[in-house]
Design an enzyme around this catalytic site. Structure first.
Site, PDB file in Angstrom:
ATOM      1  N   ARG A  51       0.830  -1.295  -0.151  1.00  0.00           N
ATOM      2  CA  ARG A  51      -0.005   0.083  -0.088  1.00  0.00           C
ATOM      3  C   ARG A  51       0.871   1.450  -0.035  1.00  0.00           C
ATOM      4  O   ARG A  51       0.547   2.277  -0.752  1.00  0.00           O
ATOM      5  CB  ARG A  51      -0.994  -0.173   1.118  1.00  0.00           C
ATOM      6  CG  ARG A  51      -1.787   1.146   1.538  1.00  0.00           C
ATOM      7  CD  ARG A  51      -2.618   1.023   2.696  1.00  0.00           C
ATOM      8  NE  ARG A  51      -3.267   2.236   2.953  1.00  0.00           N
ATOM      9  CZ  ARG A  51      -2.890   3.104   3.785  1.00  0.00           C
ATOM     10  NH1 ARG A  51      -1.582   3.144   4.197  1.00  0.00           N
ATOM     11  NH2 ARG A  51      -3.569   4.217   4.070  1.00  0.00           N
ATOM     12  N   ASP A  70      11.239 -13.902  10.780  1.00  0.00           N
ATOM     13  CA  ASP A  70      12.530 -14.224  11.347  1.00  0.00           C
ATOM     14  C   ASP A  70      13.220 -13.373  11.862  1.00  0.00           C
ATOM     15  O   ASP A  70      14.244 -13.536  12.834  1.00  0.00           O
ATOM     16  CB  ASP A  70      13.461 -14.934  10.514  1.00  0.00           C
ATOM     17  CG  ASP A  70      12.462 -16.565  10.255  1.00  0.00           C
ATOM     18  OD1 ASP A  70      11.480 -16.624  10.877  1.00  0.00           O
ATOM     19  OD2 ASP A  70      12.955 -17.248   9.572  1.00  0.00           O
ATOM     20  N   ARG A 105      14.603 -20.744  12.084  1.00  0.00           N
ATOM     21  CA  ARG A 105      15.380 -21.989  11.741  1.00  0.00           C
ATOM     22  C   ARG A 105      17.020 -21.596  11.999  1.00  0.00           C
ATOM     23  O   ARG A 105      17.782 -22.351  12.598  1.00  0.00           O
ATOM     24  CB  ARG A 105      15.361 -22.211  10.185  1.00  0.00           C
ATOM     25  CG  ARG A 105      14.335 -23.143  10.173  1.00  0.00           C
ATOM     26  CD  ARG A 105      14.097 -23.250   8.578  1.00  0.00           C
ATOM     27  NE  ARG A 105      13.756 -21.928   7.887  1.00  0.00           N
ATOM     28  CZ  ARG A 105      13.549 -21.758   6.503  1.00  0.00           C
ATOM     29  NH1 ARG A 105      13.113 -22.943   5.966  1.00  0.00           N
ATOM     30  NH2 ARG A 105      13.192 -20.666   5.996  1.00  0.00           N
ATOM     31  N   GLU A 141      12.876 -23.137  16.639  1.00  0.00           N
ATOM     32  CA  GLU A 141      12.683 -24.388  15.821  1.00  0.00           C
ATOM     33  C   GLU A 141      13.968 -24.937  15.382  1.00  0.00           C
ATOM     34  O   GLU A 141      14.371 -26.072  15.185  1.00  0.00           O
ATOM     35  CB  GLU A 141      11.720 -24.415  14.570  1.00  0.00           C
ATOM     36  CG  GLU A 141      12.013 -23.210  13.834  1.00  0.00           C
ATOM     37  CD  GLU A 141      11.436 -23.258  12.394  1.00  0.00           C
ATOM     38  OE1 GLU A 141      10.604 -23.931  12.270  1.00  0.00           O
ATOM     39  OE2 GLU A 141      11.406 -22.029  11.874  1.00  0.00           O
ATOM     40  N   GLN A 183       2.037 -18.079  13.839  1.00  0.00           N
ATOM     41  CA  GLN A 183       2.844 -16.965  14.081  1.00  0.00           C
ATOM     42  C   GLN A 183       2.977 -16.087  12.885  1.00  0.00           C
ATOM     43  O   GLN A 183       3.395 -15.011  12.855  1.00  0.00           O
ATOM     44  CB  GLN A 183       4.427 -17.487  14.351  1.00  0.00           C
ATOM     45  CG  GLN A 183       4.401 -18.028  15.949  1.00  0.00           C
ATOM     46  CD  GLN A 183       5.716 -18.928  15.705  1.00  0.00           C
ATOM     47  OE1 GLN A 183       6.828 -18.516  16.096  1.00  0.00           O
ATOM     48  NE2 GLN A 183       5.614 -19.903  15.314  1.00  0.00           N
TER      49      GLN A 183
HETATM   50  O1  F6P Z   1       9.268 -17.005   6.686  1.00  0.00           O
HETATM   51  C1  F6P Z   1      10.013 -17.598   7.672  1.00  0.00           C
HETATM   52  C2  F6P Z   1       9.514 -19.072   8.131  1.00  0.00           C
HETATM   53  O2  F6P Z   1       8.496 -18.771   8.800  1.00  0.00           O
HETATM   54  C3  F6P Z   1      10.516 -19.607   9.179  1.00  0.00           C
HETATM   55  O3  F6P Z   1      10.472 -19.266  10.494  1.00  0.00           O
HETATM   56  C4  F6P Z   1      10.064 -20.863   8.832  1.00  0.00           C
HETATM   57  O4  F6P Z   1      10.934 -21.935   9.267  1.00  0.00           O
HETATM   58  C5  F6P Z   1       9.772 -21.130   7.567  1.00  0.00           C
HETATM   59  O5  F6P Z   1       9.357 -19.785   7.124  1.00  0.00           O
HETATM   60  C6  F6P Z   1       8.514 -22.191   6.880  1.00  0.00           C
HETATM   61  O6  F6P Z   1       8.638 -22.183   5.681  1.00  0.00           O
HETATM   62  P1  F6P Z   1       7.636 -22.978   4.931  1.00  0.00           P
HETATM   63  O7  F6P Z   1       6.288 -21.730   4.888  1.00  0.00           O
HETATM   64  O8  F6P Z   1       8.040 -22.899   3.349  1.00  0.00           O
HETATM   65  O9  F6P Z   1       6.895 -24.071   5.497  1.00  0.00           O
END
Ligand code: F6P
Length: 325
Positions: A24, A131, A175, A226, A256
């Protein structure tokens, strides 16, 4: 090349709350500056396949509060190959698009960098990922919203853990970067925060949990990024060390990534979008990335942005350890 006259906008990689607010901002600022905007659907996949349509200030009405991305997104490994980037360039040429805005995370901005260098097209990257793993900027779009979502989960989990004298491992996204765990852990009052940047020892962890019990804590919240391991793996390891405390697990997952963006994410989107358009007005920009440092909007060469070494905030982590005692 002089001022850009027609820009394409795409969102790429994992979606993040605030991406719509950024779309936007770019469209509205561009429109005031007399720059035409084209939405490219489905990220780089849509760029390669020609999913392009004209968008204007009305198209971006009523989206500031929405999570996800109205342009949709994709992960597109094909864009790593020159042949497909060439296809994308041909699509832009067909529409007379002479500038590109990419809203996405590290992989997406790296793709933009290659694209800009291959064809000399001015490109501006806006950091969009929950992230917060782009080191050139203090914050990325979506991070604040994701942390607030985790916080609300911690509050709920805490109630029931306290009622039952339990410990709970809450697994959050991240990650390679522990920022979601670190910020939500500190602001949620977690006893223990585990991030990929700092190794941990399960025996020490078990000791801390036992000590918390002796100190009279009625619940123990462990925030686990994670990238460390899964919550079920950690639970298994802990149960081998402590039998007397019952442990539960919650994996928050994609909860999240959705939801209405917070004020912080909307403001970041507004400010980054405005700077992106200013850059196109200036012209001769090559590839740049906008971001925020010490609450000031910055723009840096895309190579510099991508080569900025990530540095985890150990001081903050130590504060988290003290506050969890
Ligand atoms: O966009 C970042 C993220 O949300 C990471 O925190 C997570 O590990 C990953 O994407 C998950 O990816 P996907 O949507 O491809 O499962």
């Amino acid at each position: 090349m002089a001022k850009v006259e027609r820009i394409g906008i795409l969102t790429s990689g994992g979606d993040a709350p605030g991406m719509n607010a950024a779309i936007r901002a770019v469209v509205r600022c561009a429109s005031v500056a007399g720059i035409e905007c084209y939405g490219i659907d489905d990220g780089y996949t849509g760029l390669i396949e020609g999913e392009v349509h004209k968008i204007d200030s009305r198209f971006v009405s009523d989206i500031i509060q929405k999570g996800g991305t109205i342009l949709r997104t994709s992960r597109c490994p094909q864009f790593l190959e020159y042949e497909y980037r060439q296809k994308g360039y041909e699509v832009l040429q067909a529409y007379g698009i002479d500038g590109l805005v990419v809203i996405g995370g590290g992989g997406s901005l790296a793709g933009m960098n290659e694209f800009s260098k291959d064809f000399g097209i001015p490109c501006v990257g806006i950091p969009g990922t929950i992230d917060n793993d782009l080191a050139y900027t203090d914050f990325t779009l979506g991070f604040d919203t994701a942390v607030n979502t985790v916080l609300s989960a911690i509050n709920n989990v805490r109630d029931t853990m306290t009622a039952h004298n339990r410990a709970c491992i809450i697994e959050v996204m991240g990650r390679h970067c522990g920022d979601i765990a670190l910020y939500s852990g500190i602001s949620g009052g977690a006893e223990i925060i585990l991030v990929p940047e700092i190794p941990f020892n399960v025996k020490d962890l078990a000791k801390t949990i036992k000590l918390d019990r002796i100190k009279g804590k009625k619940s123990v919240i462990i925030i686990l990024a994670e990238g460390v391991c899964s919550c079920s793996e950690l639970k298994e390891q802990l149960l081998a060390e402590i039998e007397e405390i019952s442990i539960r697990t919650v994996k928050l997952g994609y909860i999240q990534r959705g939801g209405t963006p917070t004020m912080c994410d909307r403001m970041l989107a507004a400010r980054c979008g405005a700077r992106a358009v200013e850059l196109f007005i200036k012209g001769n920009i090559g590839g740049r990335a906008v971001g925020i440092k010490n609450n000031k909007i910055i723009d840096v060469d895309i190579d510099e942005a991508l080569n900025t070494e990530s540095c985890f905030d150990k001081e903050l982590y130590e504060i988290g350890k003290i506050l969890g005692k």
